[in-house]
Design a protein around this motif. Sequence first.
Motif, short mmCIF file in Angstrom:
data_model
loop_
_atom_site.label_atom_id
_atom_site.label_comp_id
_atom_site.label_asym_id
_atom_site.label_seq_id
_atom_site.Cartn_x
_atom_site.Cartn_y
_atom_site.Cartn_z
N GLY A 1 134.55 -32.28 71.78
CA GLY A 1 134.81 -33.25 72.82
C GLY A 1 134.85 -32.57 74.17
O GLY A 1 135.45 -31.52 74.33
N ASN A 2 134.20 -33.17 75.15
CA ASN A 2 134.20 -32.58 76.48
C ASN A 2 135.59 -32.67 77.07
O ASN A 2 136.38 -33.54 76.71
CB ASN A 2 133.20 -33.33 77.37
N TYR A 3 135.90 -31.77 78.00
CA TYR A 3 137.25 -31.72 78.58
C TYR A 3 137.63 -33.03 79.27
O TYR A 3 138.80 -33.36 79.38
CB TYR A 3 137.37 -30.56 79.57
N THR A 4 136.64 -33.82 79.73
CA THR A 4 136.96 -35.08 80.41
C THR A 4 137.58 -36.07 79.45
O THR A 4 138.24 -37.02 79.86
CB THR A 4 135.70 -35.68 81.04
N GLY A 5 137.36 -35.87 78.12
CA GLY A 5 137.96 -36.79 77.15
C GLY A 5 139.34 -36.35 76.70
O GLY A 5 140.01 -37.08 75.97
N VAL A 6 139.80 -35.17 77.10
CA VAL A 6 141.12 -34.68 76.74
C VAL A 6 142.14 -35.26 77.71
O VAL A 6 142.05 -35.05 78.92
CB VAL A 6 141.17 -33.13 76.79
N SER A 7 143.10 -36.01 77.18
CA SER A 7 144.09 -36.63 78.06
C SER A 7 145.42 -35.90 78.05
O SER A 7 146.17 -35.96 79.02
CB SER A 7 144.31 -38.09 77.65
N GLN A 8 145.72 -35.18 76.95
CA GLN A 8 147.02 -34.53 76.87
C GLN A 8 147.02 -33.43 75.82
O GLN A 8 146.17 -33.37 74.94
CB GLN A 8 148.10 -35.55 76.53
N PHE A 9 147.98 -32.53 75.97
CA PHE A 9 148.27 -31.51 74.97
C PHE A 9 149.68 -31.75 74.45
O PHE A 9 150.46 -32.51 75.04
CB PHE A 9 148.18 -30.11 75.59
N ILE A 10 150.01 -31.08 73.34
CA ILE A 10 151.35 -31.18 72.75
C ILE A 10 151.98 -29.79 72.78
O ILE A 10 151.43 -28.83 72.23
CB ILE A 10 151.29 -31.71 71.31
N LEU A 11 153.13 -29.69 73.44
CA LEU A 11 153.86 -28.43 73.54
C LEU A 11 154.87 -28.35 72.40
O LEU A 11 155.85 -29.09 72.37
CB LEU A 11 154.57 -28.33 74.89
N LEU A 12 154.63 -27.47 71.44
CA LEU A 12 155.50 -27.39 70.27
C LEU A 12 156.83 -26.72 70.58
O LEU A 12 157.84 -26.99 69.92
CB LEU A 12 154.79 -26.62 69.15
N GLY A 13 156.86 -25.84 71.57
CA GLY A 13 158.12 -25.18 71.95
C GLY A 13 158.62 -24.26 70.86
O GLY A 13 157.88 -23.74 70.03
N LEU A 14 159.94 -24.07 70.85
CA LEU A 14 160.56 -23.19 69.87
C LEU A 14 160.82 -23.88 68.55
O LEU A 14 160.78 -23.27 67.49
CB LEU A 14 161.88 -22.65 70.43
N SER A 15 161.13 -25.17 68.60
CA SER A 15 161.46 -25.91 67.39
C SER A 15 161.30 -27.40 67.64
O SER A 15 161.48 -27.88 68.77
CB SER A 15 162.91 -25.61 66.97
N THR A 16 160.94 -28.12 66.59
CA THR A 16 160.83 -29.58 66.67
C THR A 16 162.04 -30.27 66.03
O THR A 16 162.05 -31.49 65.93
CB THR A 16 159.55 -30.05 65.97
#
Length: 311
Positions: free
Chosen positions: A4-19
């Motif tokens: 997928g081209n970057y224009t279709g990327v709307s967000q990332f998920i930051l996992l951090g240290l713990s969920t």
Amino acid sequence: MEHGNYTGVSQFILLGLSTDPEIQPLFFTLFLSIYLIILLGNLLIVLAVSFDSHLHTPMYFFLSNLSFTDICFSTTTLPKMLANIKAQNQRITYTGCLMQICSSLVFAGLENFLLAVMAYDRYVAICHPLRYTIIMSPTLCGSLSLLSLFMSLMNALLQSLMVLRLSFCTDLEIPNFFCELAPVLKLACSDTFINYILAYLVITFLGGVPVSGIIFSYTQIISAVLRRTSGGRKYKVFSTCGSHLSIVSIFYGTALGVYISSTFPHSSRETAVASILYSMVPQMMNPFIYSLRNRDMKEALRKFINRIRLF
């Protein structure tokens, strides 16, 4: 898998240290406390240097620049992290992620250069004391600060523009609490060879040159002190340089930890912990190290706090 081209990327998920939702309030309290300490401690240094004429010297000019950089560096990452923990939302927009990458590169690079400039300032002060005020003129100090900022900005813009050319797959989970260049590159589906080559070249040059300058400066300082000064004078000189060396050790030690941990493919938790140490610990320790080890700074802080109480 279709790229997928970057224009279709709307967000990332930051996992951090713990969920784990049960320990999120503890993380929020901990990191909010760290952020407030960074803000208050470094702001006090900036204000104390600004209002005390006795501290209008090159050493404290660079120290105030370093403190301001620490405030900006922590503000790049911590507020978003705190907002995500509070809202129980790990998402960050593509634009927000790119801005975090660019901003963190700017302020990490600027801190890197300022530490080298501060080492050079100590070298001139100790090895060439009679020419110190001539060499470290206001023009040179301002030029060194602007040059450091310019090189940091150019590097950050170049690295960020190179990220724009990448395509990303559906797996957009970043094993960190903020968008850092290396974890984001690992998520790309397109070829990242040029990105990695550029990153390694930058680390070698923009990291190696300042570190070499710091090593050279302190080699000359130690040689001059052992050769020329008495016991009491030696203690005073090493005490003055000790604060800077402490910050240098913490900053480069934690940065090296991030680099080492990122080379292992299955060390996401270790990388996140190393990033926290790198982006929080030096910024938090800077005010304590300089205020506790420096008599002039302690006196300036005392005067400034007393002035605040009068209002």
